[in-house]
Scaffold this motif. Structure first.
Motif, PDB file in Angstrom:
ATOM      1  N   LEU A 153       0.862  -1.181   0.000  1.00 38.68           N
ATOM      2  CA  LEU A 153       0.000   0.000   0.000  1.00 38.68           C
ATOM      3  C   LEU A 153       0.897   1.229   0.000  1.00 38.68           C
ATOM      4  O   LEU A 153       1.601   1.488   0.972  1.00 38.68           O
ATOM      5  N   GLY A 154       0.922   1.957  -1.108  1.00 36.60           N
ATOM      6  CA  GLY A 154       1.778   3.141  -1.233  1.00 36.60           C
ATOM      7  C   GLY A 154       3.000   2.856  -2.073  1.00 36.60           C
ATOM      8  O   GLY A 154       3.482   1.712  -2.122  1.00 36.60           O
ATOM      9  N   LEU A 155       3.461   3.886  -2.786  1.00 32.69           N
ATOM     10  CA  LEU A 155       4.679   3.726  -3.584  1.00 32.69           C
ATOM     11  C   LEU A 155       5.555   4.979  -3.435  1.00 32.69           C
ATOM     12  O   LEU A 155       5.996   5.583  -4.393  1.00 32.69           O
ATOM     13  N   GLY A 156       5.771   5.314  -2.153  1.00 28.95           N
ATOM     14  CA  GLY A 156       6.633   6.449  -1.837  1.00 28.95           C
ATOM     15  C   GLY A 156       8.078   5.998  -1.717  1.00 28.95           C
ATOM     16  O   GLY A 156       8.489   4.997  -2.302  1.00 28.95           O
ATOM     17  N   VAL A 157       8.847   6.740  -0.924  1.00 25.89           N
ATOM     18  CA  VAL A 157      10.292   6.521  -0.819  1.00 25.89           C
ATOM     19  C   VAL A 157      10.641   5.127  -0.275  1.00 25.89           C
ATOM     20  O   VAL A 157      11.466   4.421  -0.849  1.00 25.89           O
ATOM     21  N   VAL A 158       9.986   4.724   0.823  1.00 29.04           N
ATOM     22  CA  VAL A 158      10.321   3.433   1.431  1.00 29.04           C
ATOM     23  C   VAL A 158       9.841   2.276   0.547  1.00 29.04           C
ATOM     24  O   VAL A 158      10.549   1.278   0.363  1.00 29.04           O
ATOM     25  N   ALA A 159       8.651   2.424  -0.034  1.00 34.86           N
ATOM     26  CA  ALA A 159       8.130   1.379  -0.920  1.00 34.86           C
ATOM     27  C   ALA A 159       9.058   1.187  -2.123  1.00 34.86           C
ATOM     28  O   ALA A 159       9.334   0.060  -2.549  1.00 34.86           O
ATOM     29  N   ASN A 160       9.522   2.295  -2.651  1.00 33.58           N
ATOM     30  CA  ASN A 160      10.520   2.264  -3.717  1.00 33.58           C
ATOM     31  C   ASN A 160      11.753   1.477  -3.297  1.00 33.58           C
ATOM     32  O   ASN A 160      12.260   0.635  -4.034  1.00 33.58           O
ATOM     33  N   GLY A 161      12.252   1.784  -2.107  1.00 32.57           N
ATOM     34  CA  GLY A 161      13.406   1.079  -1.559  1.00 32.57           C
ATOM     35  C   GLY A 161      13.119  -0.406  -1.419  1.00 32.57           C
ATOM     36  O   GLY A 161      13.972  -1.248  -1.724  1.00 32.57           O
ATOM     37  N   LEU A 162      11.910  -0.727  -0.990  1.00 29.13           N
ATOM     38  CA  LEU A 162      11.537  -2.134  -0.812  1.00 29.13           C
ATOM     39  C   LEU A 162      11.586  -2.881  -2.140  1.00 29.13           C
ATOM     40  O   LEU A 162      12.126  -3.988  -2.221  1.00 29.13           O
TER      41      LEU A 162
ATOM     42  N   ALA B 277      15.591   5.415   2.938  1.00 27.46           N
ATOM     43  CA  ALA B 277      14.760   4.475   2.185  1.00 27.46           C
ATOM     44  C   ALA B 277      15.294   3.055   2.276  1.00 27.46           C
ATOM     45  O   ALA B 277      14.553   2.122   2.600  1.00 27.46           O
ATOM     46  N   SER B 278      16.585   2.865   2.004  1.00 27.27           N
ATOM     47  CA  SER B 278      17.105   1.507   1.928  1.00 27.27           C
ATOM     48  C   SER B 278      17.136   0.795   3.281  1.00 27.27           C
ATOM     49  O   SER B 278      16.663  -0.338   3.391  1.00 27.27           O
ATOM     50  N   PRO B 279      17.672   1.418   4.346  1.00 26.77           N
ATOM     51  CA  PRO B 279      17.660   0.730   5.640  1.00 26.77           C
ATOM     52  C   PRO B 279      16.246   0.427   6.134  1.00 26.77           C
ATOM     53  O   PRO B 279      15.976  -0.671   6.632  1.00 26.77           O
ATOM     54  N   THR B 280      15.328   1.393   5.991  1.00 26.34           N
ATOM     55  CA  THR B 280      13.965   1.168   6.457  1.00 26.34           C
ATOM     56  C   THR B 280      13.311   0.057   5.644  1.00 26.34           C
ATOM     57  O   THR B 280      12.655  -0.839   6.191  1.00 26.34           O
ATOM     58  N   ALA B 281      13.519   0.102   4.320  1.00 25.62           N
ATOM     59  CA  ALA B 281      12.964  -0.940   3.453  1.00 25.62           C
ATOM     60  C   ALA B 281      13.536  -2.310   3.816  1.00 25.62           C
ATOM     61  O   ALA B 281      12.841  -3.329   3.751  1.00 25.62           O
ATOM     62  N   GLU B 282      14.803  -2.343   4.223  1.00 26.68           N
ATOM     63  CA  GLU B 282      15.425  -3.616   4.578  1.00 26.68           C
ATOM     64  C   GLU B 282      14.777  -4.208   5.828  1.00 26.68           C
ATOM     65  O   GLU B 282      14.603  -5.438   5.917  1.00 26.68           O
ATOM     66  N   SER B 283      14.430  -3.353   6.783  1.00 28.02           N
ATOM     67  CA  SER B 283      13.717  -3.840   7.965  1.00 28.02           C
ATOM     68  C   SER B 283      12.344  -4.391   7.576  1.00 28.02           C
ATOM     69  O   SER B 283      11.906  -5.412   8.108  1.00 28.02           O
ATOM     70  N   VAL B 284      11.676  -3.708   6.658  1.00 25.78           N
ATOM     71  CA  VAL B 284      10.386  -4.206   6.163  1.00 25.78           C
ATOM     72  C   VAL B 284      10.582  -5.560   5.487  1.00 25.78           C
ATOM     73  O   VAL B 284       9.827  -6.511   5.721  1.00 25.78           O
ATOM     74  N   LEU B 285      11.634  -5.670   4.692  1.00 22.99           N
ATOM     75  CA  LEU B 285      11.903  -6.911   3.963  1.00 22.99           C
ATOM     76  C   LEU B 285      12.203  -8.067   4.927  1.00 22.99           C
ATOM     77  O   LEU B 285      11.768  -9.202   4.707  1.00 22.99           O
ATOM     78  N   THR B 286      12.951  -7.772   5.999  1.00 22.84           N
ATOM     79  CA  THR B 286      13.239  -8.807   6.992  1.00 22.84           C
ATOM     80  C   THR B 286      11.947  -9.292   7.648  1.00 22.84           C
ATOM     81  O   THR B 286      11.752 -10.489   7.855  1.00 22.84           O
ATOM     82  N   ASP B 287      11.035  -8.363   7.951  1.00 20.32           N
ATOM     83  CA  ASP B 287       9.722  -8.761   8.488  1.00 20.32           C
ATOM     84  C   ASP B 287       8.971  -9.655   7.495  1.00 20.32           C
ATOM     85  O   ASP B 287       8.372 -10.660   7.879  1.00 20.32           O
ATOM     86  N   ILE B 288       9.004  -9.265   6.227  1.00 18.17           N
ATOM     87  CA  ILE B 288       8.323 -10.054   5.193  1.00 18.17           C
ATOM     88  C   ILE B 288       8.898 -11.469   5.158  1.00 18.17           C
ATOM     89  O   ILE B 288       8.164 -12.468   5.127  1.00 18.17           O
ATOM     90  N   LEU B 289      10.237 -11.558   5.181  1.00 21.83           N
ATOM     91  CA  LEU B 289      10.894 -12.868   5.142  1.00 21.83           C
ATOM     92  C   LEU B 289      10.561 -13.702   6.375  1.00 21.83           C
ATOM     93  O   LEU B 289      10.369 -14.919   6.272  1.00 21.83           O
ATOM     94  N   THR B 290      10.514 -13.045   7.527  1.00 15.10           N
ATOM     95  CA  THR B 290      10.168 -13.763   8.762  1.00 15.10           C
ATOM     96  C   THR B 290       8.780 -14.377   8.637  1.00 15.10           C
ATOM     97  O   THR B 290       8.567 -15.548   8.969  1.00 15.10           O
ATOM     98  N   ILE B 291       7.839 -13.580   8.148  1.00 16.84           N
ATOM     99  CA  ILE B 291       6.470 -14.094   7.975  1.00 16.84           C
ATOM    100  C   ILE B 291       6.443 -15.195   6.927  1.00 16.84           C
ATOM    101  O   ILE B 291       5.810 -16.239   7.118  1.00 16.84           O
ATOM    102  N   ALA B 292       7.155 -14.973   5.831  1.00 18.70           N
ATOM    103  CA  ALA B 292       7.124 -15.953   4.733  1.00 18.70           C
ATOM    104  C   ALA B 292       7.680 -17.297   5.181  1.00 18.70           C
ATOM    105  O   ALA B 292       7.127 -18.353   4.861  1.00 18.70           O
TER     106      ALA B 292
END
Lengths: 417, 417
Positions: A10-19, A305-320
């Protein structure tokens, strides 16, 4: 055979871009090291036209209707990166109710409605993770939940707001005024055009609320918390702090004491030798005191963007990974924590800056039975000193006495090593 | 209904003692927050008589026969805390072969035989975890495996040996000689009576080997690695380092470069403003550079019974939770990593200390086309300087030239911010 995990953003701002970028960069590594194949199936945007370039570049399917995502049974994980309370709260709630796992970086929302959203996630047996909501690229929430699981944390202290820390560092190191440092932060991209939320301490306060839930197992309510920003800091304060061997830092902290918890967000003088003194500019640091491990510090980028996106990605991987193993859903904190009982601080050293002081301060303080750790009185009737440890009552009494002989410009807490 | 997890501990020394205490202290918390009930079923000791007091205090069942543990089908997890290579390696292998999960704090063993033991663990579908083997209470291995999973680490640098760091800190801050600082470390319990392994860099080298496996996915072989200890450091070096704005730290580091990896264990001058300058005395710190997150630091106690035991306990809990969920066994690194290709460092600043120099050093260096960053020449013909960046060849050429005019006492690498 790889397990396909479909993500909607949801959203395609700076962090989503980084993700999007980080996920593409990590695709091969994830495939090699796990049984997972992650892909971004849909991205919610306000206007398809505006994001057409990005969509083509990264082969993203855009939608302007959140329902497209919420009713899609192939979506496993919804990543909320629009920020703010509404409609983020409603959309996350709907996603959880439709059995979708949720990852968010939204600290305001989690600080205010984290308990309610966690309860909804639990009731629907799906996960709600929000590592990126506190201290961007520092995996602090995950560490609190794993490495400190069998430990007992007694205090947690953080430099949690990159904007404020950038401004204070520039005032201290480059001798800039508050206004100059703020402008420099804005030019460097470390401050918003309206920095109120950051410099007034609210951003750090939200993050502290989330930390206290995980570290102290208590629900800290914003209205109970004393929050003071950095707007009143002057070069004069930095001059004396430096001269006395300290640095001024905006700290968010909570400490268990006998009678409850002492917590606040405020500018504090920390010794030049404290690890916080090297947490500079936009960087963040979290210092933990615990019974078994003792003192630990996690340091890293608090935003970007990149560090925050990386934390989001780690959460995604944990759930996956969890999803793949058909595990019980993951929550970062319980939803029914007891309310944090806040108490006034106990004995504390204080920094005082006074002007219009025509009498000898050393003699005056001696009469008040104050034994200053450091003291500097200038010929222009300005003076600064650091008191010995005082109770709150003693501090108030001293302020009253000082007001009789001078103008009290600044009072800050001082931490000793 | 709680899942009962039975633990056997090999050894009842300082860390095992800490484990017993920490587990008892955390018992209630673990029961509240998980579905697990952990208990120490058996402890292997050399002499039952000597440990009778502890056994009674904590209600421990002692045995002097390792077979008592290895053939016991009720034991789920074996914790190896006897140290050394033999018989630890054989006992761990037997435990794994008998389908018991293993937790160890044995860095020498994991550095040398980690791949073989991991392969055995994998083949038997049991877990082998060793968080406590590197940087005691800092959860560095776990973080490398989770928070950096989708990231790409380009460099890892650590202050990994508490004894050496204590000695260097005391030399720098208290002005002690090497011998005095070593004695102080021994009195404070931060150095063994025979400190060779610590001060000569081998302890840090073993830890670096383990870190490089997890961070860079490469197998660093001890024989390939340049290892230099702190024994040659003098107060004179600390004096000049301090004067030039640096601190001397024993660093273990590995950095990916185009042609391979540059890794070493050696004393290095780090800037006073580098986060490592705040890692003092017995504390450890690990600094990570990665593509997505950028710069991170984890800081905490590198040794000590309670922090080390807490890392062991976290590993036990990780296995127990996994066990309860009937997951695939956990390994900290693959067993078939490619061998690390070590290359000589590239451009680097160097610190030189020379004596018996009768000519003007500034003029001399100018002739050699060296532009020193800092230089101090004393009247007693002693001089120290920090060179501009040099290639390895340039460094050797300079040493040769310096030897013609002086006595070269010390050469150390210098890190810039």
């Amino acid at each position: 055979m790889k397990k396909q995990v479909n993500i909607a953003v949801l959203g395609l701002g700076v962090v989503a871009n980084g993700l999007v970028k980080n996920l593409i960069a990590a695709e091969e590594k994830i495939k090699q090291q796990t049984d997972l194949s992650l892909s971004i199936a849909k991205v919610l945007v306000r206007s398809k036209e505006k994001k057409q370039g990005l969509a083509q570049k990264y082969q993203l399917t855009l939608t302007t209707e959140v329902e497209d995502i919420l009713v899609d049974p192939t979506i496993d994980i919804v990543v909320e990166l629009i920020g703010g309370i509404h409609p983020a709260k409603e959309w996350i709630t709907l996603a959880l109710q439709r059995k979708k796992h949720v990852v968010t970086a939204n600290k305001d929302l989690i600080a205010r409605f984290g308990n309610e959203l966690t309860a909804t996630a639990k009731a629907n047996n799906v996960s709600l993770l929000y590592e990126a909501s506190v201290a961007g690229g520092i995996p602090i929430l995950h560490n609190l939940n794993t490495s400190f699981m069998a430990d007992e944390i007694t205090a947690i202290q953080g430099i949690l707001n990159g904007t404020s820390n950038f401004i204070l560092t520039q005032m201290n190191e480059a001798g800039l005024t508050y206004e100059e440092a703020l402008e420099s932060a804005q030019v460097s991209g470390f401050a918003e055009s309206d920095p109120t939320n950051d410099v007034d301490g609210w951003d750090a306060a939200y993050k502290l609320i989330i930390l206290v839930r995980l570290a102290l197992n208590q629900d800290l309510v914003l209205d109970d918390l004393s929050v003071k920003g950095i707007g009143e800091m002057t070069q004069v304060d930095h001059f004396y702090a430096h001269d006395f061997g300290y640095q001024i830092k905006l700290l968010a902290y909570a400490r268990e004491v006998d009678e409850g918890t002492y917590a606040a967000v405020e500018p504090v003088l920390v010794p030049q030798t404290h690890p916080f003194a090297f947490v500079k500019n936009e960087m963040n640091g979290v210092f933990i005191e615990s019974k078994m491990i003792g003192n630990s510090l996690l340091y890293g980028p608090g935003a970007g963007a990149s560090p925050t996106a990386e934390s989001v990605l780690t959460d995604i991987l944990t759930i996956a990974k969890n999803l793949n193993n058909k595990q019980q859903a993951l929550q970062m904190s319980p939803s029914n924590l007891p309310r944090c009982k806040l108490h006034k601080e106990g004995l504390m050293n204080y920094y005082f800056l006074i002007t219009d002081c025509a009498i000898d301060l050393t003699t005056f303080l001696e009469k008040q039975h104050i034994r200053p750790i450091s003291l500097k009185q200038q010929e222009n009737s300005e003076a600064a000193f650091i008191s010995n440890k005082l109770t709150v009552q003693q501090k108030h009494d001293l302020i009253n006495k000082l007001q009789e002989i001078s103008h009290v410009k600044q009072i800050l807490s001082v931490w000793e090593d």
